[in-house]
Scaffold this active site. Sequence first.
Site, mmCIF file in Angstrom:
data_model
loop_
_atom_site.group_PDB
_atom_site.id
_atom_site.type_symbol
_atom_site.label_atom_id
_atom_site.label_comp_id
_atom_site.label_asym_id
_atom_site.label_seq_id
_atom_site.Cartn_x
_atom_site.Cartn_y
_atom_site.Cartn_z
ATOM 1 N N SER A 73 64.604 66.389 98.493
ATOM 2 C CA SER A 73 65.813 67.023 98.971
ATOM 3 C C SER A 73 66.590 67.502 97.746
ATOM 4 O O SER A 73 66.136 67.309 96.621
ATOM 5 C CB SER A 73 66.533 65.951 99.774
ATOM 6 O OG SER A 73 67.819 66.303 100.047
ATOM 7 N N CYS A 125 97.305 87.948 140.272
ATOM 8 C CA CYS A 125 97.874 88.545 141.487
ATOM 9 C C CYS A 125 97.741 87.670 142.727
ATOM 10 O O CYS A 125 98.246 88.032 143.788
ATOM 11 C CB CYS A 125 97.244 89.913 141.738
ATOM 12 S SG CYS A 125 95.575 89.813 142.384
ATOM 13 N N LYS A 141 68.859 76.004 89.898
ATOM 14 C CA LYS A 141 67.745 75.220 89.343
ATOM 15 C C LYS A 141 67.635 75.533 87.860
ATOM 16 O O LYS A 141 67.736 76.704 87.478
ATOM 17 C CB LYS A 141 66.431 75.614 90.039
ATOM 18 C CG LYS A 141 66.437 75.355 91.532
ATOM 19 C CD LYS A 141 65.202 75.936 92.212
ATOM 20 C CE LYS A 141 65.289 75.682 93.716
ATOM 21 N NZ LYS A 141 64.226 76.376 94.461
ATOM 22 N N LYS A 201 77.676 74.369 98.265
ATOM 23 C CA LYS A 201 77.884 74.949 99.592
ATOM 24 C C LYS A 201 79.048 75.920 99.607
ATOM 25 O O LYS A 201 79.832 75.986 98.661
ATOM 26 C CB LYS A 201 78.130 73.828 100.595
ATOM 27 C CG LYS A 201 76.929 72.902 100.696
ATOM 28 C CD LYS A 201 76.791 72.346 102.071
ATOM 29 C CE LYS A 201 75.475 71.598 102.195
ATOM 30 N NZ LYS A 201 75.325 70.956 103.480
ATOM 31 N N LYS A 245 70.613 79.161 99.420
ATOM 32 C CA LYS A 245 70.190 77.967 100.144
ATOM 33 C C LYS A 245 70.017 78.396 101.595
ATOM 34 O O LYS A 245 70.998 78.537 102.337
ATOM 35 C CB LYS A 245 71.196 76.837 100.024
ATOM 36 C CG LYS A 245 70.642 75.546 100.630
ATOM 37 C CD LYS A 245 71.504 74.348 100.308
ATOM 38 C CE LYS A 245 70.820 73.042 100.671
ATOM 39 N NZ LYS A 245 70.521 72.914 102.098
ATOM 40 N N TYR A 271 78.630 65.467 108.915
ATOM 41 C CA TYR A 271 77.511 64.620 108.498
ATOM 42 C C TYR A 271 77.599 64.374 106.996
ATOM 43 O O TYR A 271 77.477 63.241 106.523
ATOM 44 C CB TYR A 271 76.175 65.297 108.847
ATOM 45 C CG TYR A 271 74.974 64.475 108.449
ATOM 46 C CD1 TYR A 271 74.469 63.505 109.311
ATOM 47 C CD2 TYR A 271 74.366 64.645 107.212
ATOM 48 C CE1 TYR A 271 73.380 62.725 108.937
ATOM 49 C CE2 TYR A 271 73.282 63.869 106.828
ATOM 50 C CZ TYR A 271 72.785 62.914 107.700
ATOM 51 O OH TYR A 271 71.719 62.144 107.329
ATOM 52 N N ASP A 272 77.842 65.466 106.265
ATOM 53 C CA ASP A 272 77.948 65.345 104.810
ATOM 54 C C ASP A 272 79.061 64.368 104.421
ATOM 55 O O ASP A 272 78.908 63.580 103.494
ATOM 56 C CB ASP A 272 78.227 66.717 104.173
ATOM 57 C CG ASP A 272 77.010 67.646 104.301
ATOM 58 O OD1 ASP A 272 75.919 67.146 104.651
ATOM 59 O OD2 ASP A 272 77.169 68.853 104.060
ATOM 60 N N CYS A 277 93.279 84.578 142.064
ATOM 61 C CA CYS A 277 93.469 85.270 140.786
ATOM 62 C C CYS A 277 94.791 84.823 140.157
ATOM 63 O O CYS A 277 95.841 84.901 140.800
ATOM 64 C CB CYS A 277 93.472 86.771 141.016
ATOM 65 S SG CYS A 277 93.938 87.714 139.561
ATOM 66 N N CYS A 282 88.282 88.849 140.657
ATOM 67 C CA CYS A 282 89.427 88.986 141.543
ATOM 68 C C CYS A 282 89.083 90.092 142.541
ATOM 69 O O CYS A 282 88.588 91.148 142.158
ATOM 70 C CB CYS A 282 90.645 89.380 140.711
ATOM 71 S SG CYS A 282 91.981 90.034 141.716
HETATM 72 S S1 IVH Z 1 64.199 73.638 96.515
HETATM 73 C C1 IVH Z 1 62.920 69.808 94.789
HETATM 74 N N1 IVH Z 1 65.329 75.944 97.117
HETATM 75 O O1 IVH Z 1 67.306 72.649 101.164
HETATM 76 C C2 IVH Z 1 63.843 70.752 95.464
HETATM 77 N N2 IVH Z 1 65.406 74.204 98.732
HETATM 78 O O2 IVH Z 1 68.449 69.897 100.943
HETATM 79 C C3 IVH Z 1 63.332 71.125 96.792
HETATM 80 N N3 IVH Z 1 66.492 74.848 100.823
HETATM 81 O O3 IVH Z 1 64.574 70.754 102.198
HETATM 82 C C4 IVH Z 1 63.998 72.185 97.477
HETATM 83 N N4 IVH Z 1 66.952 76.904 100.256
HETATM 84 O O4 IVH Z 1 64.938 73.019 103.277
HETATM 85 C C5 IVH Z 1 65.049 74.693 97.537
HETATM 86 N N5 IVH Z 1 66.235 78.041 97.533
HETATM 87 C C6 IVH Z 1 65.967 76.797 97.939
HETATM 88 C C7 IVH Z 1 66.328 76.333 99.212
HETATM 89 C C8 IVH Z 1 66.042 75.017 99.572
HETATM 90 C C9 IVH Z 1 67.028 76.014 101.211
HETATM 91 C C10 IVH Z 1 66.482 73.632 101.672
HETATM 92 C C11 IVH Z 1 65.153 73.022 101.875
HETATM 93 C C12 IVH Z 1 65.289 71.625 101.412
HETATM 94 C C13 IVH Z 1 66.745 71.413 101.503
HETATM 95 C C14 IVH Z 1 67.207 70.370 100.562
#
Ligand code: IVH
Length: 691
Positions: free
Chosen positions: A91, A431, A310, A334, A130, A45-46, A428, A446
């Site tokens: 996201s 055998c 972050k 990832k 994540k 998908y990615d 089988c 068997c």
């Molecule tokens: S922060 C503004 N922190 O990843 C940023 N998201 O692809 C909002 N996720 O919908 C998300 N672990 O379901 C954040 N430590 C984490 C996370 C996390 C998993 C998921 C979450 C989000 C998706 C984004």
Amino acid sequence: MSSPASDRKAARDAAARAVRLRERLEHHARAYYVHDAPEIPDAEYDALFQELQAIEAEHPELVSADSPTQRVIGAVLEGLEPVRHAVPMLSIDTETDTSAAGAGKFDARIRKALGLGDDDPPVAYAAEMKFDGLAINLRYEGGALVQAATRGDGETGEDVTHTVRTIAAVPKRLKGIAAPVLEVRGEVFMRLDDFAALNERQRKLIEGGAKNEKVFVNPRNAAAGVVRQLDAANAAKRPLSFFAYGFGEVEGWTVPPTQTDLLDAFDKMGLPASPLHERVEGAAGLVAFHARIAVRREKLPYEIDGVVYKVDDRALQDRLGFKSREPRWAVAQKYPAQERTTRLNDIEIQVGRTGKLTPVAKLEPVFVGGTTVSNATLHNLFEVRRKGVRVGDTVIVRRAGDVIPEVVGRVAARRPTYVPNFRMPRECPVCGSRVAREKGGVDHRCTGGLFCAAQRKFAILHFAGRRALDIEGLGEKIVDQLVDAGVVASLPDLYALTKEQLEAFERMGDKSAASLVANLAASRKTTFARFLYGLGIRHVGETTAKDLARHFGGIERLRRADTARLLEVPDVGPIVAESIHDFFAEAHNQQVIDALLAAGFEWPESEGEADKSPKPLAGKTFVLTGTLPTLTREDAKEMIESLGGKVAGSVSTKTDYVVAGAEAGSKLQKAEALGVALLDEAGLLALLDGA
Ligand code: IVH
């Protein structure tokens, strides 16, 4: 060479490709988010997503507001109420470069956006897991949980308050805070052990005939499936976990100045934040964190598909701001995929030592979850059918944590023309004996237990066992050697062994060889029941062997009995009768029995008539527990059975006596609770004497 004409053609192709990609992404996003049943692995998908992003970057005129790159795909499941998010749920950008360089690129972007030069100090980051679950917004008012919602399309999610309330890790009330509004965002997920247990239960339900149940593809889909149930009672039975990592609308509370402080504040309120988050500095800090987690990832009790970085400082986050779908201050990096697609080249049948036939997927080797996988068990016919896989299919292979690799399903769209459905062989593959499946069971076996090469070692060891022919000195080591050397292929061969032959084997001295030959010779003088038990017929344990011996008196009548005759034996039901019948119906087994009889087996003729001796304990059920002062459990059992009593393994209302010795445990307690008569050894002996 570029000409106006070829440029126009390239633009047309790009436009057509973008339309097609959008359609496919829409389709797969619906399968994933709405139906909790993905058809392709995440990595694929990615890849589609990135292809579309690349086209749009090159041809900005093709970008449309409804492109999956511009909005979060997801929709509301029918039956759940829509919830409009006060603050959109965004996201995160994904860094697909899983090497150390990936983290460096993110740091470089941030430094550039903040206008930092080489001499400026490193940026501090909050590095987190994540989690691979589903994002949830928890709305607390006055410190009380009033609503839980899924992300949905980011603007509108689904009301899942009823199911989220059943999650123990989600507090119904926050500690030490009563702000008018505090929206907490985090991930609901299922631990790997809970996932395995859930699927085990689902499999049983399905085998039991339940129509509307399914086995979940992965923990993420299981979590999503549970949260999005309409029925909260159903959800409560399926344990979910939760970690907090962000916030939405806030009123009357000052958000802490850094992400690290935010997570600490959550912990104090009773909202779990993963203990694995760290504050790190600069690209080097991110790279080291990524490497540390890569090592731990396999052993985590839940799945992560990467880590999230972050910018820690909230003021800097605000300066960096947002793009259309995601913040500029965060990125997910990832790890190599734990799911991959590959070709199913063949389905082979393996015959286990007990005769069970297992279909095994032969795969085009694929690197997944850190190893190359070329085989994966498909368990049984019904699993193959449930997964819907056929030879030639492109299948999804998954390997997560320490779990053995498994084929989770097939890529729906890619079946090459017509391929016949998988069938279990009737014979089988080892055998050639007939293959049978028990009524209501899922396994094929068997029936040539005495003859089949796959079952040889197991059959010989069982035959030699203490409760069967009790052949001392015929243990695993020598059986392995005898079979591997081709000296013994089947039980009768044992009786042709000579001392000289045996001496040739490892750890076989002159003495032990002589005594094994003597023990083998002596084993031929036995009881019919032991001989019968020794044949290793499925479902014929010691007690059934005794019942059969008593009822039929000799092998000749038994080996010719049809199921109706077998059913006349007390305690023999349809499954056992069928198993015995299948065993003797297999000519290969009959040949082995003939050869054994020819080797000189004998037992007291009268055994069959033992039936007529008095049975004063007939109909009485005993349970033995703990250690008796002088009698072994075996002795006690034999004495009880010789007088017609039965010995059962667990206490129930049908138990007449519990015989308890030293260190008797729960069975004694249960007996007391049910008011079953208790005996010690002396009491038992007195009872037997009286009888
Ligand atoms: S922060 C503004 N922190 O990843 C940023 N998201 O692809 C909002 N996720 O919908 C998300 N672990 O379901 C954040 N430590 C984490 C996370 C996390 C998993 C998921 C979450 C989000 C998706 C984004």
